[in-house]
Design an enzyme around this catalytic site. Structure first.
Site, PDB file in Angstrom:
ATOM      1  N   VAL A 154      -5.903  -1.070   7.287  1.00 43.52           N
ATOM      2  CA  VAL A 154      -6.586  -1.816   6.229  1.00 43.52           C
ATOM      3  C   VAL A 154      -7.359  -0.849   5.333  1.00 43.52           C
ATOM      4  O   VAL A 154      -8.147  -0.038   5.835  1.00 43.52           O
ATOM      5  CB  VAL A 154      -7.548  -2.868   6.825  1.00 43.52           C
ATOM      6  CG1 VAL A 154      -8.267  -3.625   5.718  1.00 43.52           C
ATOM      7  CG2 VAL A 154      -6.792  -3.825   7.713  1.00 43.52           C
ATOM      8  N   CYS A 155      -7.126  -0.962   4.037  1.00 44.00           N
ATOM      9  CA  CYS A 155      -7.813  -0.150   3.031  1.00 44.00           C
ATOM     10  C   CYS A 155      -7.668   1.338   3.382  1.00 44.00           C
ATOM     11  O   CYS A 155      -6.555   1.839   3.519  1.00 44.00           O
ATOM     12  CB  CYS A 155      -9.260  -0.615   2.912  1.00 44.00           C
ATOM     13  SG  CYS A 155     -10.134   0.103   1.514  1.00 44.00           S
ATOM     14  N   GLN A 156      -8.764   2.038   3.551  1.00 47.08           N
ATOM     15  CA  GLN A 156      -8.702   3.470   3.892  1.00 47.08           C
ATOM     16  C   GLN A 156      -7.971   3.666   5.229  1.00 47.08           C
ATOM     17  O   GLN A 156      -7.256   4.664   5.415  1.00 47.08           O
ATOM     18  CB  GLN A 156     -10.123   4.002   4.000  1.00 47.08           C
ATOM     19  CG  GLN A 156     -10.232   5.488   4.195  1.00 47.08           C
ATOM     20  CD  GLN A 156     -11.679   5.893   4.491  1.00 47.08           C
ATOM     21  OE1 GLN A 156     -12.478   5.084   4.964  1.00 47.08           O
ATOM     22  NE2 GLN A 156     -12.008   7.128   4.200  1.00 47.08           N
TER      23      GLN A 156
END
Lengths: 387, 374
Positions: free
Chosen positions: A150-152
């Protein structure tokens, strides 16, 4: 919306009415806020099955029969807490995935202190993450895991998969930045010429509060002003208040960023965009996205102001996988996890995609047995040699 | 006994008289010097000419204050700020005249009317001489008199030193302030352009550049000058911290200007739209409509600004200045903590980096061990 009303008196009358309503709402709001209020987060039952330094792995207790043999390991971003995926009981992505028979593990990176300022991306990806994957593989008896980044955490998962593909069955990226050279995101513009070396040198770790100021500045009127006006408008609604407080709790629960890791992340990705160019090296090893051949699912949000679609979309073109798919949802960076529409659309789609690529449970169990037998025979033969 | 007491009372009386005379002498000298300054600044030699620029300053200052008082009704902040800047400009013009005078004095003359200035200087010098003579003209005990040397010599030496010091400090004074006075025109122009919204990013740039340049030419040099002596390191760190703070302050002002301009623009747009609605005899259904409209305008205006090169530059400037100030401050604090039994961050970092390396080594060894164990 705007009607002809006529006189100034009308304006005064409206103002008075609004003021009275506001007063009543405020009174009710005080009662709600000072009364018993359900604001707990991350409530889906889970066990801590692994710890290392400040990191923990949670295993979520199954709520139904296990249908997918390959476990899913969620790698969340370092900048916020992983319980965003389990923020409120009625809109929990974790819960929805469990209901689909997924064996779910999640990394909690913890809160880095000054002591952790020297932790770099290699420590996170080739160190912690690799050991987490090995742990889950060992615990479940599965050769491979599905990485859900998720994301980074998605960027980390891409790098990990490119380097350790033999341990990865599928790669799922949610709102993941991959191509950092875009004008669509303010963070991308602001970070481009930032003196990150100086920042890390001076601050050691970059504080969560500092990061939050940056995020708030992306849309200051909405995030620092309008949001609280909206809150006041709905302060007499206990459910709204509960969810609002939960979200506030999450937004401002921001771990500090380990200095070296954020220095590398900003420099190599936001400033040099090395990942999409296939020029990023971790521990001397070239991270070539083309080498990723496992099935890839890329999920991103149409109105994401933190990771704009232009930063996520290029992933599928860059990987070497033949089996790849993308889902674009009409929401924002956070809405993708908590909006009712996302919950309705995303979780079943993800579950279906995973089930089609995780193989039938029985076969996998057989495979696990075979693997165990293989290991046994290997160790036996070694023992023989020793003897 | 009585004689001794009379002698003591006499000395006490001498001291009191001396103090009173010295005060009178000082007052007279100051009056004479001020009169001379007025004559020079006025140009025509008439006392009171200095009042012209002073009146002009007071007038524009009062106008600016009037504007400020009217602000909530008239919405004339832009004009008010201009008037304030104009007042400050007039004040600095007076200051500039004064500095020019000093400059001329330092160069050997007082402008065009040399006779007048020579007379004035002579008067000034006499006044100072009298003042010192009066201040030191007391019945001192003999050993002290002997130490000071023949009568009048001490006073002469004092006067010479004083004159030299005055001249020296005037030169330093000029060097220190003239860059600011010269920069003020640019600063005023830049600030007025920003306030009135007519200057655009160039005005901002001009303002910031002028400020930075004037700072570097004056106070900045002082704070970055090399020091000597046993406390050199500590003092340098302290002075660098002050320098970094002033740069941080300057960067923040610059940043505030950058945010101010679009804020004013957005507010004007909202007022205009609201005004149009009311003119059409249309009122918002609820106040929420006007609020939504305002929010939308603010968001759009600021989003454009956040993407602009000018804003990004300002953001980096302020961030850089903040970090520099933090660095200097931390360094100074660490110096101060050195003598206390408190461990500093730098010392802990030395431990942490060792610990980090050790952890890595242990993990590598574990992996190798596992490999060897099969």
């Amino acid at each position: 919306m705007i009607e002809a009303r006529g006189s100034f008196d009308e304006v005064v009358r409206l103002f008075t009415e609004e003021s009275e309503k506001l007063q009543q709402r405020f009174q009710r709001g005080v009662e709600i806020l000072t009364g018993p209020l359900e604001v707990e987060v991350g409530q889906t039952p889970h066990d801590t099955v692994y710890t290392e330094d400040k990191l923990k792995i949670y295993h979520y207790r199954p709520v139904t029969e296990k249908r997918h043999p390959v476990p899913v390991l969620v790698t969340y971003a370092l900048v916020n807490k992983q319980y965003m995926m389990d923020l409120q009981p009625d809109r929990s992505m974790v819960k929805k995935l469990l209901e689909q028979g997924i064996d779910l593990y999640m990394i909690d990176w913890g809160y880095p202190s000054r002591m952790d300022k020297f932790i770099n991306m290699s420590d996170y990806i080739n160190g912690y993450m690799d050991r987490c994957v090995d742990f889950v593989r060992q615990r479940t008896g599965s050769d491979k895991v599905t990485l859900l980044g998720v994301c980074q955490g998605g960027t980390f998962s891409i790098i990990y998969t490119a380097l350790h593909q033999e341990k990865v069955q599928n790669l799922v990226c949610v709102v993941t930045p991959f191509d950092f050279d875009t004008e669509d995101g303010l963070l991308n513009i602001w970070a481009r010429d930032m003196d990150i070396d100086k920042m890390v040198e001076v601050l050691g770790n970059v504080s969560g509060d500092f990061m939050n100021i940056g995020y708030l500045m992306l849309n200051p009127f909405r995030l620092m002003f309008a949001k609280y006006i909206d809150f006041m408008e709905h302060v007499d609604n206990p459910d709204f208040v509960s969810n609002f407080v939960r979200m506030e709790k999450w937004i401002f629960d921001s771990p500090d960023q380990a200095g070296e890791a954020i220095r590398e992340f900003v420099k190599y990705f936001y400033q040099q965009n090395l990942l999409v160019k296939g020029q990023f090296k971790l521990d001397g090893q070239l991270v070539d996205p083309k080498k990723i051949t496992v099935p890839v699912l890329n999920i991103y949000a149409q109105y994401d102001h933190l990771v704009p679609p232009a930063a996520s979309e290029p992933l599928l073109k860059a990987v070497g996988s033949k089996d790849k798919e993308e889902i674009c949802l009409p929401s924002g960076h956070i809405g993708i996890f908590v909006s009712s529409k996302s919950q309705r659309l995303l979780c079943p789609s993800m579950g279906k995609w995973l089930s089609e690529r995780s193989g039938p449970l029985a076969n996998n169990n057989d495979k696990n047995k075979n693997n165990k037998n293989k290991n046994k025979s290997k160790s036996k033969s070694k023992n023989k040699n020793k003897n | 006994m009585r004689e001794v007491r009379n002698e003591a009372e006499g000395k006490q009386s001498d001291v009191m008289n001396m103090w009173s005379d010295a005060q009178h002498a000082w007052t007279d000298a100051f009056k004479q010097m001020t009169t001379m300054t007025q004559q020079i600044l006025g140009g025509a030699g008439e006392p009171g000419e200095f009042g012209g620029p002073f009146d002009a300053w007071m007038k524009s200052y009062r106008q600016a204050l009037d504007g400020l008082v009217k602000f909530p009704v008239g919405g004339s902040l832009g004009n008010t700020m201009e008037m304030f800047l104009s007042a400050a400009n007039t004040f600095l013009n007076m200051h500039r005249s004064w500095l020019q005078t000093l400059k001329d004095t330092h160069g050997g003359g007082f402008g065009s009317d040399k006779m007048m200035t020579t007379e004035a200087l002579k008067g000034w010098s006499e006044a100072v001489k009298t003042m010192f003579a009066t201040m030191t003209n007391i019945s001192l005990p003999e050993p002290v008199r002997a130490m000071l040397g023949p009568a009048g010599e001490f006073q002469q030496t004092m006067l010479r030193n004083f004159t030299k010091n005055i001249q020296g400090s005037m030169g330093g004074y000029q060097q220190f302030f003239i860059p600011w006075v010269e920069a003020f025109e640019g600063l005023t122009k830049g600030a007025t352009g920003v306030m009135g919204g007519s200057g655009g990013p160039q005005a901002l740039q001009q303002f910031q550049d002028t400020w930075t340049s004037a700072y570097h030419d004056t106070i900045g040099k002082f704070f970055n000058a090399p020091l000597v002596g046993p406390s050199r390191l500590t003092m340098e760190k302290a002075m660098r911290a002050v320098d970094a703070y002033l740069k941080f302050y300057g960067a923040n002002i610059d940043f505030a200007f950058r945010v101010y301009e679009p804020g004013v623009q957005a507010f004007e747009q909202i007022s205009k739209k609201a005004g149009e609605l009311f003119k059409q005899d249309v009122t918002p259904d609820t106040f929420r409509d006007l609020y939504n409209l305002a929010l939308q305008i603010y968001e759009e205006t600021f989003h454009q600004m956040f993407k602009s090169e000018s804003f990004v530059r300002g953001l980096h400037l302020v961030l850089d200045a903040t970090l520099e100030f933090r660095r200097c401050n931390d360094e100074f604090v660490e110096v101060m903590l050195r003598e206390t039994p408190v461990v500093t961050q730098s010392e802990m970092d030395e431990v942490y980096v060792e610990l980090h390396q050790l952890k890595r080594t242990v993990r590598q060894l574990e992996v190798e061990l596992r490999k060897k164990q099969g």
